[in-house]
Enzyme design. Structure first.
Site, PDB file in Angstrom:
ATOM      1  N   THR A 147      69.887  25.746  12.157  1.00  0.00           N
ATOM      2  CA  THR A 147      71.339  25.877  12.025  1.00  0.00           C
ATOM      3  C   THR A 147      71.949  26.685  13.151  1.00  0.00           C
ATOM      4  O   THR A 147      73.109  26.474  13.523  1.00  0.00           O
ATOM      5  CB  THR A 147      71.649  26.524  10.652  1.00  0.00           C
ATOM      6  OG1 THR A 147      71.109  25.680   9.652  1.00  0.00           O
ATOM      7  CG2 THR A 147      73.124  26.709  10.414  1.00  0.00           C
TER       8      THR A 147
ATOM      9  N   SER B 273      64.165  23.004  10.673  1.00  0.00           N
ATOM     10  CA  SER B 273      62.819  23.565  10.517  1.00  0.00           C
ATOM     11  C   SER B 273      62.011  22.868   9.424  1.00  0.00           C
ATOM     12  O   SER B 273      60.796  23.014   9.370  1.00  0.00           O
ATOM     13  CB  SER B 273      62.877  25.068  10.260  1.00  0.00           C
ATOM     14  OG  SER B 273      63.504  25.354   9.042  1.00  0.00           O
TER      15      SER B 273
ATOM     16  N   THR C 280      66.216  28.360   9.188  1.00  0.00           N
ATOM     17  CA  THR C 280      65.871  29.391   8.205  1.00  0.00           C
ATOM     18  C   THR C 280      65.025  28.866   7.050  1.00  0.00           C
ATOM     19  O   THR C 280      64.375  29.648   6.370  1.00  0.00           O
ATOM     20  CB  THR C 280      67.145  30.050   7.628  1.00  0.00           C
ATOM     21  OG1 THR C 280      67.929  29.051   6.992  1.00  0.00           O
ATOM     22  CG2 THR C 280      67.937  30.758   8.707  1.00  0.00           C
ATOM     23  N   ASP C 281      65.020  27.523   6.827  1.00  0.00           N
ATOM     24  CA  ASP C 281      64.267  26.995   5.677  1.00  0.00           C
ATOM     25  C   ASP C 281      62.777  27.295   5.771  1.00  0.00           C
ATOM     26  O   ASP C 281      62.123  27.598   4.784  1.00  0.00           O
ATOM     27  CB  ASP C 281      64.462  25.471   5.559  1.00  0.00           C
ATOM     28  CG  ASP C 281      65.874  25.123   5.103  1.00  0.00           C
ATOM     29  OD1 ASP C 281      66.531  25.993   4.504  1.00  0.00           O
ATOM     30  OD2 ASP C 281      66.308  23.984   5.349  1.00  0.00           O
TER      31      ASP C 281
HETATM   32  N1  ASP Z   1      68.068  23.224   7.399  1.00  0.00           N
HETATM   33  C1  ASP Z   1      68.177  24.271   8.349  1.00  0.00           C
HETATM   34  C2  ASP Z   1      66.839  24.463   9.026  1.00  0.00           C
HETATM   35  O1  ASP Z   1      65.939  25.067   8.470  1.00  0.00           O
HETATM   36  C3  ASP Z   1      68.617  25.519   7.718  1.00  0.00           C
HETATM   37  C4  ASP Z   1      68.830  26.661   8.653  1.00  0.00           C
HETATM   38  O2  ASP Z   1      68.507  26.652   9.834  1.00  0.00           O
HETATM   39  O3  ASP Z   1      69.363  27.671   8.172  1.00  0.00           O
HETATM   40  O4  ASP Z   1      66.666  23.998  10.119  1.00  0.00           O
END
Ligand code: ASP
Length: 377
Positions: free
Chosen positions: A50, A97, A131-132
């Site tokens: 993100t 991710s 973040t995932d």
């Molecule tokens: N779906 C995103 C990822 O993990 C969420 C994020 O980056 O916060 O790439």
């Protein structure tokens, strides 16, 4: 020219030179070039997420494409970076991710260790990441990187095009942390919302700004990173884990125990199983017994990673209390044979217990040695 005049002229020259130096120093221009040379070098390795996401609709920050902007585009939005470090960038990947696979962990770990070994001029590295899966990649790197230089991971909970994006401030704090000598040899660090978190304890507790709070060992303040704690379990160059020669890691499955659960069934059984469990049903317990007797290590991990339970030794037969409790399954021949209780992940979350088991299985399949590894890390 008399001796006295020559002396006075010499003094005057010195005074003028000193004045120029003083004015130059205080206005910053005279030594600006030297300052730039002295800034620590930080490499930003971008993987996606993100923090590099852009919205499909400028009015809807919830619909966006994670992993869209390049590393160069991300840093262009944070001009203050150049006050703290000389930045270089490397685009490792550009994806959400959720698409990062165990083979990518191996590739990333290998590339970072090699870069940090060969590039003595680098003070540290920042890895931008979704973040995932941040907690998984971070823990894998924490156990496998061969360096004591700071490796700081960072993400964002809002896309880069959000009108109040958190990515730029997170990136600035991450670069300051990676550039600081006091960040060395603390394992892989994660900087979110000006908190410095340890990879071992890191959890995505909540999918919004402020949602990474577990594992805080320091803060990034006005004067840069300040530490409160040092991780005490082995990490980075202090671990026994070598990366596999190929990109492949042992296949370890992760399953959830739940009320009424029967346990997993496999066409091809994995090399190891982690069960996220507060306790297991009789059916799950028996299913796990069968796997354990077939030499497939089973690890029980408390879902929040916060339980401390004693490891139980292997017993001759199923314990009587288990047969009482599971009387509905009495007579099942699978109770016969040595009773092998699951290994206990202790303080690791199930996802992290899976990563530790994957790495541990590259070294041993012996139950006692695996148990020692879970106690140590
Ligand atoms: N779906 C995103 C990822 O993990 C969420 C994020 O980056 O916060 O790439």
């Amino acid at each position: 020219m008399t001796e006295g005049r020559r002396y006075l002229q010499g003094r005057a020259r010195w005074i003028v030179a000193a004045l120029i130096a003083w004015v130059g120093c205080s206005s910053g221009w005279l030594f600006a070039a030297n300052d730039a040379e002295e800034l620590p070098k930080v490499l930003i390795v971008a993987t996606g997420g993100t923090i590099s996401g852009i919205q499909d609709d400028p009015n809807d920050p919830t619909r966006y494409r994670s992993g869209s902007l390049s590393a160069g585009q991300i840093i262009a939005s944070v001009p203050a970076l150049e006050n703290h470090a000389t930045i270089e960038t490397l685009q490792f990947s550009n994806m959400p991710s959720t698409q990062i696979m165990p083979a990518d962990w191996v590739r990333l770990s290998r590339q970072l260790s090699q870069l940090l070994r060969e590039r003595e001029d680098l003070a540290g590295v920042v890895v931008t990441h979704g973040t995932d899966r941040l907690e998984e990649t971070a823990f894998f790197l924490h156990l496998t990187l061969r360096t004591e230089k700071p490796v700081v991971m960072v993400g964002a909970q809002r896309p880069a095009t959000h009108n109040s994006a958190d990515g730029p401030a997170n990136l600035l704090a991450a670069v300051r942390t990676a550039a600081a000598p006091q960040s060395r040899d603390r394992g892989v660090l994660i900087v979110m919302d000006e908190r410095i978190l340890s990879a071992r304890e890191l959890r995505k507790d909540f999918p919004r700004v402020g949602g990474f709070a577990s594992g805080r060992i320091g803060l990034v303040g006005r004067d840069g990173p300040q530490y409160l704690y040092t991780p005490s379990r082995p990490h980075t160059r202090h671990t026994e884990f070598a990366l596999p020669a190929s990109l492949e890691l042992p296949n370890v499955d992760l399953v959830f125990s739940y009320s009424g659960g029967l346990g997993p069934r496999y066409e091809t059984p994995p090399a190891g199983i982690v069960v996220a469990a507060t306790g297991m049903t009789c059916e799950e317990t028996l299913a796990m017994q069968v796997f354990a007797r077939a030499g497939i290590p089973v690890v029980a991990a408390f879902p929040t990673g916060e339980a401390l339970r004693a490891q139980r030794p292997v017993e001759e037969t199923a314990p009587a209390r288990m047969l009482d409790l599971c009387s509905a399954l009495a007579g099942d021949p699978r109770w016969e044979g040595p009773w092998i209780p699951p290994l206990v992940a202790q303080f690791l979350t199930p996802q992290k217990a899976r990563i530790l088991l994957m790495l541990a299985l590259t070294r041993t399949t012996d139950r006692d040695e695996l148990e020692a590894i879970f106690r140590r890390y």
